[in-house]
Scaffold this motif. Structure first.
Motif, PDB file in Angstrom:
ATOM      1  N   PHE A  28       1.007  -1.183   0.272  1.00  0.00           N
ATOM      2  CA  PHE A  28       0.020  -0.064  -0.112  1.00  0.00           C
ATOM      3  C   PHE A  28       0.866   1.285  -0.125  1.00  0.00           C
ATOM      4  O   PHE A  28       2.177   1.120   0.287  1.00  0.00           O
ATOM      5  N   ALA A  29       0.327   2.247  -0.362  1.00  0.00           N
ATOM      6  CA  ALA A  29       1.170   3.654  -0.358  1.00  0.00           C
ATOM      7  C   ALA A  29       2.211   3.860   0.689  1.00  0.00           C
ATOM      8  O   ALA A  29       3.352   4.282   0.235  1.00  0.00           O
ATOM      9  N   PRO A  30       1.935   3.641   1.921  1.00  0.00           N
ATOM     10  CA  PRO A  30       2.959   3.920   2.866  1.00  0.00           C
ATOM     11  C   PRO A  30       4.190   3.092   2.649  1.00  0.00           C
ATOM     12  O   PRO A  30       5.054   3.466   3.250  1.00  0.00           O
ATOM     13  N   THR A  31       3.978   1.963   2.474  1.00  0.00           N
ATOM     14  CA  THR A  31       5.203   1.218   2.305  1.00  0.00           C
ATOM     15  C   THR A  31       6.001   1.381   1.079  1.00  0.00           C
ATOM     16  O   THR A  31       6.952   0.210   0.785  1.00  0.00           O
ATOM     17  N   SER A  32       5.774   2.056   0.172  1.00  0.00           N
ATOM     18  CA  SER A  32       6.565   2.243  -0.922  1.00  0.00           C
ATOM     19  C   SER A  32       6.924   3.617  -1.377  1.00  0.00           C
ATOM     20  O   SER A  32       6.231   4.597  -0.907  1.00  0.00           O
ATOM     21  N   SER A  33       8.371   3.956  -1.486  1.00  0.00           N
ATOM     22  CA  SER A  33       8.802   5.207  -1.911  1.00  0.00           C
ATOM     23  C   SER A  33       8.171   5.594  -3.295  1.00  0.00           C
ATOM     24  O   SER A  33       7.662   5.134  -3.868  1.00  0.00           O
ATOM     25  N   ASN A  34       8.266   7.047  -3.394  1.00  0.00           N
ATOM     26  CA  ASN A  34       7.906   7.628  -4.809  1.00  0.00           C
ATOM     27  C   ASN A  34       8.635   6.934  -5.895  1.00  0.00           C
ATOM     28  O   ASN A  34       8.336   6.450  -6.744  1.00  0.00           O
ATOM     29  N   GLU A  35       9.794   6.675  -5.574  1.00  0.00           N
ATOM     30  CA  GLU A  35      10.886   5.911  -6.524  1.00  0.00           C
ATOM     31  C   GLU A  35      10.187   4.437  -6.686  1.00  0.00           C
ATOM     32  O   GLU A  35      10.220   4.134  -8.026  1.00  0.00           O
ATOM     33  N   GLN A  36       9.826   3.761  -5.886  1.00  0.00           N
ATOM     34  CA  GLN A  36       9.330   2.355  -6.063  1.00  0.00           C
ATOM     35  C   GLN A  36       8.103   2.462  -6.841  1.00  0.00           C
ATOM     36  O   GLN A  36       7.754   1.599  -7.697  1.00  0.00           O
TER      37      GLN A  36
ATOM     38  N   VAL B 166      -1.016   8.631   4.826  1.00  0.00           N
ATOM     39  CA  VAL B 166      -0.561   8.773   3.381  1.00  0.00           C
ATOM     40  C   VAL B 166      -0.649  10.069   2.786  1.00  0.00           C
ATOM     41  O   VAL B 166       0.051  10.779   2.213  1.00  0.00           O
ATOM     42  N   GLU B 167      -1.561  11.033   3.673  1.00  0.00           N
ATOM     43  CA  GLU B 167      -1.688  12.546   3.164  1.00  0.00           C
ATOM     44  C   GLU B 167      -0.273  13.158   3.708  1.00  0.00           C
ATOM     45  O   GLU B 167       0.410  13.963   2.843  1.00  0.00           O
TER      46      GLU B 167
ATOM     47  N   GLN C 229       2.372  15.922  -2.166  1.00  0.00           N
ATOM     48  CA  GLN C 229       2.183  16.687  -3.467  1.00  0.00           C
ATOM     49  C   GLN C 229       0.684  15.998  -3.978  1.00  0.00           C
ATOM     50  O   GLN C 229       0.438  16.476  -5.071  1.00  0.00           O
ATOM     51  N   CYS C 230       0.223  15.062  -3.399  1.00  0.00           N
ATOM     52  CA  CYS C 230      -1.069  14.439  -4.017  1.00  0.00           C
ATOM     53  C   CYS C 230      -2.160  14.804  -3.383  1.00  0.00           C
ATOM     54  O   CYS C 230      -1.948  15.370  -2.092  1.00  0.00           O
TER      55      CYS C 230
ATOM     56  N   VAL D   2      -2.597   9.363  -5.075  1.00  0.00           N
ATOM     57  CA  VAL D   2      -1.029   9.001  -5.268  1.00  0.00           C
ATOM     58  C   VAL D   2      -0.922   7.615  -6.194  1.00  0.00           C
ATOM     59  O   VAL D   2      -0.188   7.736  -7.103  1.00  0.00           O
ATOM     60  N   TYR D   3      -1.634   6.743  -6.364  1.00  0.00           N
ATOM     61  CA  TYR D   3      -1.770   5.615  -7.154  1.00  0.00           C
ATOM     62  C   TYR D   3      -1.980   6.321  -8.522  1.00  0.00           C
ATOM     63  O   TYR D   3      -1.586   5.742  -9.657  1.00  0.00           O
ATOM     64  N   ASN D   4      -2.871   6.988  -8.761  1.00  0.00           N
ATOM     65  CA  ASN D   4      -3.053   7.788  -9.894  1.00  0.00           C
ATOM     66  C   ASN D   4      -1.892   8.411 -10.756  1.00  0.00           C
ATOM     67  O   ASN D   4      -1.654   8.437 -11.630  1.00  0.00           O
ATOM     68  N   HIS D   5      -1.349   9.229  -9.635  1.00  0.00           N
ATOM     69  CA  HIS D   5      -0.020  10.134  -9.904  1.00  0.00           C
ATOM     70  C   HIS D   5       0.855   8.939 -10.658  1.00  0.00           C
ATOM     71  O   HIS D   5       1.817   9.576 -11.638  1.00  0.00           O
ATOM     72  N   PHE D   6       1.098   7.889 -10.174  1.00  0.00           N
ATOM     73  CA  PHE D   6       1.949   6.854 -10.584  1.00  0.00           C
ATOM     74  C   PHE D   6       1.368   6.080 -12.009  1.00  0.00           C
ATOM     75  O   PHE D   6       2.322   4.980 -12.164  1.00  0.00           O
TER      76      PHE D   6
END
Ligand code: ZN
Length: 435
Positions: free
Chosen positions: A207-215, A245-246, A251-252, A258-262
């Motif tokens: 889920f978003a909290p356990t992945s960095s932007n890079e991942q 998550v916020e 930036q999201c 967050v998921y949409n952004h990536f």
């Protein structure tokens, strides 16, 4: 052609052609009180009334007869964690503490291929005992856990979706990969398993909290490079999680953003939970054809909240049912329907028996973009099906005496039924479990 590749089953039979909520209810399903299902080479040849189709069979054709029983397409579980099988029923926490105290230490063991293989077998046995023939499952971060699962599913010829967990932060070191290792390992596993027999691969950021932007950026890249794989993750399960998550992604504009952004939304993207979404987020799921896995027993167990099924329906987002073991409390889709019904009651909404059995079968197949292969008994579909026993316990036998209508029977099955109600499970027309 000889008849020895024909298999014939006689019982009450029900299957869905469409969502009962989406059109005239009586056109959404076919029901044969004394039905017959004919399977040829593991695929559905035809389904109909015994009185009509029975006469067309060769005189020496064997017919497997299940009296007082209902044949349905196999259940579809749209979100479940196979490594959490042994930690189901862990006391006393909500999502974030539960992950830290119970889940992560359990998942650590799955770097051991023997451990992973052992639990994969137990998990698949448990699915079959509960009438589930297809699942979208989350393993652990370890490639060993993915290989063990796919090997076990392949040996049983089950239609399964799985893919290595991506997590490179906010978890113990022993469960972390890196953006680069996660990318390389996923790529290799996709090549090895995606499309092999009945197996499919799902890109799986936990889920978003356990992945960095890079991942997450690497995950988006993988999805662009392999447009026919799945994307599977969690979304908007718990209020503390959403706040986190916020903070992590300032930036999201929100969790789904967050998921949409990536670039992680789409037709084969499945988001578990989706309890705390606003209208715009439902709209974005609809527009991108992304899907929701509704996890009732888990949502109640972790005190996460009451999923708004009617809003998802109104905003035309496809929903499937899911056990979410080990936060979920039962492998049974019957028990899952049972709790889904109560959640809708608490919201002031109703979940009809027809709609709920649709969700557990064809609705799940649509959620997993597998409805051209499984989910009902249209000709040519893969013959994964189950036999439900109306009289599996003294109480259900008593209750069934006063059920005269199909919907009464279905409702009693879901409210009183569990693994004991599954008399038999068939995979590609072959017996895979018999009670
Ligand atoms: Zn989950």
């Amino acid at each position: 052609m000889g008849n020895n590749n024909l298999k014939v089953f006689r019982a009450e039979i029900l299957h869905f052609l469409d969502d009962p909520a989406a059109q005239e209810e009586n056109k959404s399903y076919q029901y044969f009180p004394d039905g017959i299902l004919i399977v040829k080479n593991g695929h559905v040849e035809t389904v109909g009334h015994f009185k009509e189709l029975g006469q067309t069979l060769p005189a020496d054709q064997k017919v497997v007869h299940y009296p007082d029983s209902l044949i349905l397409p196999g259940f579809v579980d749209c979100h479940v964690h196979y490594p959490q099988t042994e930690m189901v029923a862990a006391y006393g926490e909500q999502l974030l503490e539960w992950l830290e105290n119970y889940t992560f230490p359990t998942e650590r063991k799955f770097s051991d291929p023997d451990k992973a293989a052992g639990i994969a077998e137990i998990f698949l046995d448990e699915l079959l005992r509960n009438g589930t023939t297809t699942a979208l499952t989350i393993p652990t971060v370890h490639t060993e856990s993915v290989n063990a699962f796919f090997k076990a599913a392949e040996a049983r010829r089950m239609r399964m979706i799985c893919g290595k967990v991506l997590m490179d932060r906010n978890a113990p070191d022993y469960l972390l990969d890196t953006p680069e290792s996660g990318y390389q390992e996923s790529k290799q596993l996709i090549e090895q398993w995606h499309g092999k027999g009945r197996l499919r691969y799902a890109l799986t950021p936990r889920f978003a909290p356990t992945s960095s932007n890079e991942q997450l950026a690497k995950a988006g890249q993988l999805l662009r490079e392999h447009p026919d794989i799945y994307m599977h993750t969690h979304l908007a399960e718990n209020l503390a999680e959403i706040k986190w998550v916020e903070k992590l992604f300032p930036q999201c504009s929100g969790y789904l953003d967050v998921y949409n952004h990536f670039g992680l939304l789409g037709k084969r993207s499945i988001f578990a939970h989706c309890i705390h979404l606003n209208n715009e987020e439902f709209e974005l799921l609809h527009k991108t054809e992304s899907k929701i896995a509704f996890c009732p027993t888990s949502n109640l167990f972790l005190g996460s909240g009451l999923f708004n099924l009617s809003r998802a329906e109104a905003q035309k987002v496809t929903v499937g049912l899911a056990t979410d073991i080990g936060a979920g409390t039962s492998f049974s889709l019957l028990q899952t329907i049972h709790e889904a019904y109560k959640i809708q009651q608490l919201r002031g909404d109703q979940l009809s028996p027809l709609k709920s059995f649709y969700l557990a079968t064809l609705g799940g197949a649509r959620t997993l973009d597998l409805d051209s292969k499984i989910g009902n008994f249209e000709q040519g579909k893969e013959a994964d099906f189950i036999v439900l026993d109306y009289k599996s316990t003294p109480l259900s036998a008593l209750r069934s005496q006063s059920c005269t209508q199909l919907i009464d029977k279905l409702f009693a099955l879901a409210i009183l039924g569990d693994d004991r109600a599954i008399k038999a499970t068939y995979v590609l027309g072959e017996s895979a479990y018999l009670r």
